[in-house]
Write an enzyme that holds these catalytic residues in place. Sequence first.
Site, PDB file in Angstrom:
ATOM      1  N   ASP A   1      75.389  42.085  86.286  1.00  0.00           N
ATOM      2  CA  ASP A   1      74.169  42.464  87.019  1.00  0.00           C
ATOM      3  C   ASP A   1      74.046  43.981  87.014  1.00  0.00           C
ATOM      4  OD1 ASP A   1      76.487  42.633  88.702  1.00  0.00           O
ATOM      5  OD2 ASP A   1      75.158  42.926  90.414  1.00  0.00           O
TER       6      ASP A   1
ATOM      7  N   GLU B   1      77.789  42.157  91.549  1.00  0.00           N
ATOM      8  CA  GLU B   1      78.594  43.324  91.926  1.00  0.00           C
ATOM      9  C   GLU B   1      77.778  44.382  92.652  1.00  0.00           C
ATOM     10  OE1 GLU B   1      80.880  47.083  91.667  1.00  0.00           O
ATOM     11  OE2 GLU B   1      78.863  46.704  90.910  1.00  0.00           O
ATOM     12  N   GLU B   2      76.532  44.568  92.233  1.00  0.00           N
ATOM     13  CA  GLU B   2      75.707  45.612  92.844  1.00  0.00           C
ATOM     14  C   GLU B   2      75.139  45.162  94.192  1.00  0.00           C
ATOM     15  OE1 GLU B   2      76.012  48.335  91.604  1.00  0.00           O
ATOM     16  OE2 GLU B   2      76.115  48.263  89.418  1.00  0.00           O
TER      17      GLU B   2
ATOM     18  N   ASP C   1      85.112  49.513  84.669  1.00  0.00           N
ATOM     19  CA  ASP C   1      83.875  49.646  85.455  1.00  0.00           C
ATOM     20  C   ASP C   1      83.856  50.972  86.205  1.00  0.00           C
ATOM     21  OD1 ASP C   1      81.447  48.994  86.640  1.00  0.00           O
ATOM     22  OD2 ASP C   1      82.356  47.841  88.263  1.00  0.00           O
TER      23      ASP C   1
ATOM     24  N   THR D   1      56.748  62.097 119.433  1.00  0.00           N
ATOM     25  CA  THR D   1      57.377  62.608 120.654  1.00  0.00           C
ATOM     26  C   THR D   1      58.062  61.488 121.413  1.00  0.00           C
ATOM     27  OG1 THR D   1      55.263  62.326 121.742  1.00  0.00           O
ATOM     28  CG2 THR D   1      55.772  64.510 120.912  1.00  0.00           C
TER      29      THR D   1
END
Lengths: 476, 476
Positions: free
Chosen positions: B100, B166-167, B195, B330
């Site tokens: 991926d 993995e991501e 990797d 604010t």
Amino acid sequence: MAPQLDTYFKTVDELADQFIDRLRKAVAIPSVSADPDLRPKVVEMGLFLEKELLALGATVEKRYPGEQPGFPGLQLPPIILSRYGSDPKKRTILVYGHYDVQPALKEDGWATDPWVLTVDEKDRMYGRGSTDDKGPVLGWLNAIEAHQKAGIDFPVNLLMCFEGMEEYGSEGLDDLIIAEAKKYFKDADAVCISDNYWLGTEKPCLTYGLRGCSYYSVEVTGPGQDLHSGVYGGTVVEPMTDLVNLLGTLVDNKGKILIEGLSDLVAPLTEEEQSLYGDIAFTMDDLYESLGSKTTIHEKKEEALMARWRYPSLSIHGIEGAFSAPGAKTVIPAKVTAKFSIRTVPNMQPDEVDALVFKHIHKAWEKLNTKNKVKPELMHAGKWWVASPKHWNFSAATKAVQSVFGVTPDFTREGGSIPVTLTFEQATGKNVLLLPMGSSTDAAHSINEKLDKRNYIEGTKLLGSYLHHVAEEPQV
Amino acid sequence: MAPQLDTYFKTVDELADQFIDRLRKAVAIPSVSADPDLRPKVVEMGLFLEKELLALGATVEKRYPGEQPGFPGLQLPPIILSRYGSDPKKRTILVYGHYDVQPALKEDGWATDPWVLTVDEKDRMYGRGSTDDKGPVLGWLNAIEAHQKAGIDFPVNLLMCFEGMEEYGSEGLDDLIIAEAKKYFKDADAVCISDNYWLGTEKPCLTYGLRGCSYYSVEVTGPGQDLHSGVYGGTVVEPMTDLVNLLGTLVDNKGKILIEGLSDLVAPLTEEEQSLYGDIAFTMDDLYESLGSKTTIHEKKEEALMARWRYPSLSIHGIEGAFSAPGAKTVIPAKVTAKFSIRTVPNMQPDEVDALVFKHIHKAWEKLNTKNKVKPELMHAGKWWVASPKHWNFSAATKAVQSVFGVTPDFTREGGSIPVTLTFEQATGKNVLLLPMGSSTDAAHSINEKLDKRNYIEGTKLLGSYLHHVAEEPQV
């Protein structure tokens, strides 16, 4: 001679259902100024007011301020200028209000449809804009109508200025006020604004002061882009580390502003002023209830009121550019910008405040001995406003409160700013009075906004009564 | 006897265009794991790998970990388990990679279409996933193919584990590794993961250590809801004031962690270790370039490398619940939650770190003497990892680098964590080697991600060479 108002009051009571119906029609128009998609509804609301005013015999001029800055092709809604009466023997009172409202979605947690005025068993009338500010605006129209139906001569010439962008910074309004001060508004003898609230729920008040606001950003930059904390943590001087340390030098958690010289700008408290706070109808329990907690700085109401009205405060609002979402992200933000603001009071001049703030930041920065860069900036400044509560405009309003509610109103200030107040005062040179209709529990800007029927109907009496007293009050 | 690799190397060179074409096909599949809409593309990428592996004569098992937590009905993509060879006389090497990729949009600033592998005049191959991690994953397949085409016996049994999440936190992977450690992975003699990246652009490295990460939130609460700073500024104890003061006690801008006792947990620096840093191919200019600034804490490369690899660091990531948008609001935020994390190193035990962090926060909080409430929490903890670089797995890789690049690799650690590394080590009990293919300029996770043709082709040689050396390396 005190004006005879019994017939007027009776007529208002008789017309109460019609007045509520007028408010129902207004609430049904979702005039949300912050939503470009609803801009036609804001315009529709302006035209609704025009139609009502024309039907009452007032003259109307619609002023279109042009395109909304930052929104190409989006026209600002009209500012409704209106005059009812032009008898040179009468005083002329200029009133201001706004017909736009805050956003509202049923799913935000409203118990009822925000666009359907819903009256409950305690005569609380729920609906977006009911109290902020459609109720008060319609109060002026109701007052005119009740005079007509009662056959009573209207005591003053009434100038009206109703805008449709108040909840989005009153775009275009200041320019118009300044331009019309000596034209449309030229014969105004005093100004009255009904767009704030009683301090509590029982006792009316007149408001004669507002704090100002100087809003700052402080940008801290270092790396060329956001970094991964695994790879760079420990090797780079992190902007967030410097920023939180810098922010820690601004104010302590007892509310003490740590910027050198700032407190010297604050007008000293006189014994006379100090004596005023004890009588104000306000308790610490009121404050705890509105906070939803007991996490107050002070334990005494006098101290709390002074902290809100007559002393400056510094709030850190947040940080732009850092990780602010839920979850866990291992980022070292490269550019972080804190936002903080100082509520200002007499006699703090905004440019003096700026100078002290910038000096403080640069001095604190030097102490940090960092390789990062800091850039403080003023984002906007609105000055505080204090009127003379001894002016006939306030005396008339005091008598009006006494005639309708049978009590002497509290004289209050507010912690927040209503910038248009100062603009009217400076542009017309006339006394400005804040004469609220709604109460502290109305939840303006929140879900389940409401206006109590009592506040709306007695408030309509109050506005009319005020105009009668204004007509008779001697020039001081 | 050193393995004879000339024929293998020559074949890799001859097949270079085919290997680049394989990468082109992989990059063309936008297998973005973070985007549920692109989940079918992630699956497609897994099936692409399966097809390629089957064509090379490997066996494949697809493992579907089930539904993605928090996404009802969304299936996780398959983990591809594959085996090439099962000769009991050969060593078995388990390799891991992921198919991926990070999200990518042309409009984020990519110079070329991120899904079209685009080779420029300097043989830089641009495309999302080129270096992270499709290039390295395909490197193993290329190595198999080159052996076949060259008619060389494959030196080891290769076990492969390629995941597709993995991501997005490697959902489902840990459970699989633990479950398969004594099953699918049972004959693995060592593990190799490609990797990560070279420290620079010229010299390969072997990575034997990673820092851990303990990620914390600190929630500060007071008022029942957000407040308007005009109305409440000066009267309420503001959570942001307390929070910035608390954050200011954690770390200074020289990177010194101010939490009592934390530095005592750090393994002392030995003279032997200290002597290693001088030779590493890395300069302060490399660091300045990757930071995009010269805002480093240290001036010497040895200090910077030690700060990144072997000392803990503390980063403040941001604040949730405060005002974080552009513009000026604010608000006094009622509930603010800071996020910070500590990169941990030997011998810091995560639970010891937690205890010191909580103790520090509560002590600092007491000093603030505030009415607000504080709640620190550990969000997640991943332990540091350090392997023995004297293991035959590393010796083999060292010789492989020498055979392909003619240099001895740097032995490096990394500041960030790759949690799967520790999982493989703990589950299999085998030595794990990180053998990067890409270089420091590859811009993984960023726009214009690329893999140099040299790194891909020589990297394919490196992976094959490593397997030959692994086969011959004596058991130590």
